[in-house]
Design a protein around this motif. Structure first.
Motif, PDB file in Angstrom:
ATOM      1  N   GLN A  62       0.832  -1.205   0.000  1.00 14.14           N
ATOM      2  CA  GLN A  62       0.000   0.000   0.000  1.00 14.14           C
ATOM      3  C   GLN A  62       0.868   1.257   0.000  1.00 14.14           C
ATOM      4  O   GLN A  62       0.656   2.184  -0.791  1.00 14.14           O
ATOM      5  CB  GLN A  62      -0.899   0.018   1.242  1.00 14.14           C
ATOM      6  N   LEU A  63       1.822   1.286   0.910  1.00 12.82           N
ATOM      7  CA  LEU A  63       2.671   2.462   1.047  1.00 12.82           C
ATOM      8  C   LEU A  63       3.544   2.670  -0.178  1.00 12.82           C
ATOM      9  O   LEU A  63       3.766   3.795  -0.622  1.00 12.82           O
ATOM     10  CB  LEU A  63       3.527   2.326   2.305  1.00 12.82           C
ATOM     11  N   ALA A  64       4.040   1.571  -0.759  1.00 13.11           N
ATOM     12  CA  ALA A  64       4.881   1.668  -1.953  1.00 13.11           C
ATOM     13  C   ALA A  64       4.094   2.205  -3.136  1.00 13.11           C
ATOM     14  O   ALA A  64       4.575   3.057  -3.892  1.00 13.11           O
ATOM     15  CB  ALA A  64       5.471   0.302  -2.288  1.00 13.11           C
ATOM     16  N   LEU A  65       2.852   1.719  -3.298  1.00 17.22           N
ATOM     17  CA  LEU A  65       2.030   2.165  -4.413  1.00 17.22           C
ATOM     18  C   LEU A  65       1.653   3.638  -4.255  1.00 17.22           C
ATOM     19  O   LEU A  65       1.596   4.385  -5.234  1.00 17.22           O
ATOM     20  CB  LEU A  65       0.782   1.295  -4.526  1.00 17.22           C
ATOM     21  N   GLU A  66       1.388   4.072  -3.011  1.00 18.42           N
ATOM     22  CA  GLU A  66       1.085   5.475  -2.768  1.00 18.42           C
ATOM     23  C   GLU A  66       2.248   6.384  -3.176  1.00 18.42           C
ATOM     24  O   GLU A  66       2.051   7.518  -3.616  1.00 18.42           O
ATOM     25  CB  GLU A  66       0.773   5.693  -1.285  1.00 18.42           C
ATOM     26  N   ARG A  67       3.462   5.864  -3.048  1.00 20.14           N
ATOM     27  CA  ARG A  67       4.655   6.643  -3.353  1.00 20.14           C
ATOM     28  C   ARG A  67       5.187   6.396  -4.756  1.00 20.14           C
ATOM     29  O   ARG A  67       6.216   6.943  -5.141  1.00 20.14           O
ATOM     30  CB  ARG A  67       5.752   6.322  -2.321  1.00 20.14           C
ATOM     31  N   GLY A  68       4.497   5.545  -5.517  1.00 19.76           N
ATOM     32  CA  GLY A  68       4.929   5.262  -6.880  1.00 19.76           C
ATOM     33  C   GLY A  68       6.198   4.444  -6.959  1.00 19.76           C
ATOM     34  O   GLY A  68       6.920   4.517  -7.958  1.00 19.76           O
ATOM     35  N   LEU A  69       6.486   3.661  -5.930  1.00 14.68           N
ATOM     36  CA  LEU A  69       7.695   2.853  -5.922  1.00 14.68           C
ATOM     37  C   LEU A  69       7.492   1.548  -6.688  1.00 14.68           C
ATOM     38  O   LEU A  69       6.360   1.077  -6.854  1.00 14.68           O
ATOM     39  CB  LEU A  69       8.097   2.536  -4.479  1.00 14.68           C
ATOM     40  N   GLY A  70       8.566   0.968  -7.137  1.00 17.01           N
ATOM     41  CA  GLY A  70       8.503  -0.318  -7.808  1.00 17.01           C
ATOM     42  C   GLY A  70       8.596  -0.199  -9.326  1.00 17.01           C
ATOM     43  O   GLY A  70       8.596   0.900  -9.886  1.00 17.01           O
ATOM     44  N   THR A  71       8.666  -1.365  -9.939  1.00 16.78           N
ATOM     45  CA  THR A  71       8.789  -1.437 -11.400  1.00 16.78           C
ATOM     46  C   THR A  71       7.707  -2.338 -11.956  1.00 16.78           C
ATOM     47  O   THR A  71       7.551  -3.482 -11.516  1.00 16.78           O
ATOM     48  CB  THR A  71      10.172  -2.025 -11.802  1.00 16.78           C
TER      49      THR A  71
END
Length: 359
Positions: free
Chosen positions: A344-353
């Motif tokens: 959840q937190l990663a998606l909110e911050r636009g993290l990941g590939t």
């Protein structure tokens, strides 16, 4: 023991700052995108997300309560190990009913016959939204496990330590040893003597660093006489690696002592002569706890599993003087809950590939 082997020395273990108060501990589906792509969250992505011990404890506790309510599923793990024992692999499938998430976790460690620097360890968690049917994310699970496990130990201590417990002893200075004290103080803030038994100077320094990051006014006492320290301890958390010479015996324990086994550092006598045995999962203890078996290769039955203890439907401690042995083996539902929180937190911050895996 935890299904997550000791992480590499350079694995991220920081838990420096709390998540914002408006971030829910459960629910709130996080969806990666469509049915052709999968979001990959790397070690670096997850290292950039701060979360406090209190938030981790709350998330893990919620996962236990949901499991006990019958809304979640946590089947027995599958284990593969070659005859010479040089590696070990686990596969775990589970479903979190409060988050409507299905996940698969894999764990592989190679070089168990070698020193830590020569070992290889890989673990991953893949999450799917069971409402939309879409993938959530695939992530490195090392940080999830490194946080989940001390949270469970802290919850075991909260529920099973004797009333008025003041002295805690941590054995080992690896990833779990470094995080044990901040989590213990989160659930047992009245602890006033914190002891550490370890042999690696860098690990000892890291334990102090993690403790002061969360509790700047606290310090840890380094002990060299394990027998004397264990006889003073109300709570013992054994997190050492497989090659440790440490082995606390039942005769060393004071009345009312709680011994929590995460890795190594407790002799089998602490289990077989305990007045009460608590396990996160008896089935998993029978799979991963064989090194604690008696001369006949047997493990004693468990008096209570931990999910009903957390939910208040089973008793953790019955008297102030009984010696309790607690077996901390990871349940995949706790990885799912914490992994979903990170997603959840990663998606909110636009993290990941985003990877077009199914195109």
């Amino acid at each position: 023991m935890s299904d997550t082997p000791t992480a590499p020395a350079d694995a991220p273990v920081s838990v420096d700052a709390p998540i914002s108060a408006d971030t829910p501990a459960s629910g709130g589906t996080a969806v990666s995108g469509d049915d052709t792509s999968l979001r990959i969250l790397s070690t670096t992505d997850l290292a950039g997300i701060d979360i406090s011990p209190a938030d981790v404890v709350a998330t893990v506790e919620d996962a236990y309560r949901t499991l006990h309510s019958g809304l979640s599923d946590n089947p027995r793990k599958l284990t593969v190990k070659p005859p010479d024992g040089h590696s070990v692999s686990y596969a775990m499938l589970g479903r979190d009913g409060s988050r409507d998430v299905v996940a698969i976790k894999t764990s592989y460690k190679h070089g168990l016959d070698k020193g830590r620097d020569a070992q290889h360890y890989y673990t991953s968690l893949t999450l799917y939204d069971d409402v939309t049917g879409l993938p959530v994310a695939m992530m490195d699970c090392s940080r999830i496990g490194s946080l989940r496990t001390p949270a469970v130990s802290a919850l075991l201590a909260r529920e099973c330590a004797a009333p008025g417990a003041r002295n805690a002893l941590v054995i080992g200075t690896g990833t779990q040893g470094r995080l044990a004290l901040p989590f213990l103080l989160t659930t047992l803030p009245e602890l006033d003597r914190l002891m550490l038994y370890g042999t690696h100077p860098d690990g000892i320094a890291a334990v102090r660093e993690q403790l002061r990051a969360h509790f700047p006014d606290r310090d840890v006492e380094i002990v060299t006489d394990l027998s004397a320290a264990a006889s003073d301890a109300d709570v013992i958390v054994a997190t050492a690696g497989a090659h440790t010479p440490a082995a606390v015996e039942a005769d060393w324990l004071k009345p009312g002592a709680l011994s929590v086994l995460v890795g190594h550092g407790l002799a089998p006598s602490t289990l077989h002569r305990a007045d009460r045995i608590i396990a996160t999962s008896e089935a998993q203890m029978n799979v991963t706890g064989t090194d604690m078996a008696d001369a006949h290769g047997e493990l004693p039955p468990v008096d209570a599993e931990f999910p009903p203890v957390i939910a208040g439907d089973a008793v953790g401690r019955r008297s102030a003087t009984e010696r309790i042995f607690a077996y901390n083996s990871g349940l995949v539902v706790t990885d799912i809950a914490l992994g979903h929180r990170f997603a959840q937190l990663a998606l909110e911050r636009g993290l990941g590939t985003e990877v077009p895996l199914w195109r």
